[in-house]
Structure formats: structure tokens, C-alpha cells
Design an enzyme around this catalytic site. Structure first.
Site, PDB file in Angstrom:
ATOM      1  N   HIS A  18       2.341   1.727  -3.289  1.00  0.00           N
ATOM      2  CA  HIS A  18       1.319   1.722  -4.476  1.00  0.00           C
ATOM      3  C   HIS A  18       1.174   3.223  -5.054  1.00  0.00           C
ATOM      4  O   HIS A  18       1.240   4.009  -4.369  1.00  0.00           O
ATOM      5  CB  HIS A  18       0.124   1.250  -4.057  1.00  0.00           C
ATOM      6  CG  HIS A  18      -1.055   0.914  -5.148  1.00  0.00           C
ATOM      7  ND1 HIS A  18      -1.563   1.901  -5.954  1.00  0.00           N
ATOM      8  CD2 HIS A  18      -1.154  -0.244  -5.759  1.00  0.00           C
ATOM      9  CE1 HIS A  18      -2.323   1.460  -6.793  1.00  0.00           C
ATOM     10  NE2 HIS A  18      -2.156   0.082  -6.577  1.00  0.00           N
ATOM     11  N   TYR A  27       0.661  -1.425  -0.149  1.00  0.00           N
ATOM     12  CA  TYR A  27       0.174  -0.073   0.078  1.00  0.00           C
ATOM     13  C   TYR A  27       0.800   1.245  -0.005  1.00  0.00           C
ATOM     14  O   TYR A  27       0.591   2.094  -0.724  1.00  0.00           O
ATOM     15  CB  TYR A  27      -0.868  -0.060   1.127  1.00  0.00           C
ATOM     16  CG  TYR A  27      -1.362   1.328   1.750  1.00  0.00           C
ATOM     17  CD1 TYR A  27      -2.592   1.646   1.123  1.00  0.00           C
ATOM     18  CD2 TYR A  27      -0.855   1.822   2.786  1.00  0.00           C
ATOM     19  CE1 TYR A  27      -2.945   3.012   1.623  1.00  0.00           C
ATOM     20  CE2 TYR A  27      -1.232   3.149   3.364  1.00  0.00           C
ATOM     21  CZ  TYR A  27      -2.588   3.553   2.656  1.00  0.00           C
ATOM     22  OH  TYR A  27      -2.965   4.996   3.082  1.00  0.00           O
TER      23      TYR A  27
END
Length: 105
Positions: free
Chosen positions: A76, A73
Site C-alpha cells: 500500500h 498492506y
């Protein structure tokens, strides 16, 4: 593996308008649909009557299946793009990642 929480406790800069904060919260929530490892998102404002918030006003909680998911995450592209908008609006931030644990009797 269980679930892992990624918590941000923030104080927005004084020059951040309520409209900007609302837009940032919507952008943060939208990451759930853009980042596969992000399973859920919740947020709220400080409501404590103890007045121990030290100026922090908002809490953001994201749920992941693993610590690796939190790392994915963080790297990302959609998160990086959002963070480049979000972080400059903050005066202070605390970030905590943890695995919830139950109290054993």
C-alpha cells in the site's frame, strides 16, 4: 478465515530521539485509518526482567483478516511511504506474520 498478526520487534538506532520515536509510533498507528486491510494496531516497550531482549526495545502488532491483507498492506502506498521514514531509524528488526492458534485440550 480468522485473524492474522503482523509483528515487528525493533531496536531503534542510538541517534533516534525519543521525540522521533513518539512521532514514528503515531505515524504507525495512523496507518489503521489509511490502509483498509489493517484492522488494528498495538505497540509496547520491552518490560522483561529476564534481560533477554538482545537490544530490542519495542514491539508493534498489527491485525489483518488474511495473509493477502498483510501483502496488500505491505504494498500500500501509505505503508511504503511510512516504511521509507521508519526503517532508516532502525538498527535491528524482526518481522513475524502468524495466525494465532488455541491450544487444543
Amino acid at each position: 478465515m480468522g485473524e492474522f498478526k503482523h509483528i515487528l520487534v525493533v531496536k531503534f538506532r542510538e541517534d533516534t530521539t525519543p521525540q522521533e520515536i513518539e512521532s514514528l509510533i503515531k505515524g504507525f498507528a495512523n496507518l489503521v485509518s489509511l490502509v483498509p486491510t489493517m484492522k488494528s494496531f498495538h505497540w509496547g516497550k520491552d518490560l522483561s526482567t529476564e534481560n533477554l531482549h538482545q537490544g530490542f526495545t519495542h514491539v508493534f502488532e498489527s491485525t489483518f483478516d488474511s495473509l493477502e491483507g498483510i501483502a496488500e498492506y505491505g504494498a500500500h502506498p501509505h505503508h511504503v511511504e511510512f516504511a521509507n521514514i521508519f526503517v532508516p531509524k532502525l538498527e535491528k528488526v524482526i518481522v513475524i506474520d502468524y495466525k494465532p492458534a488455541a491450544v487444543q485440550p
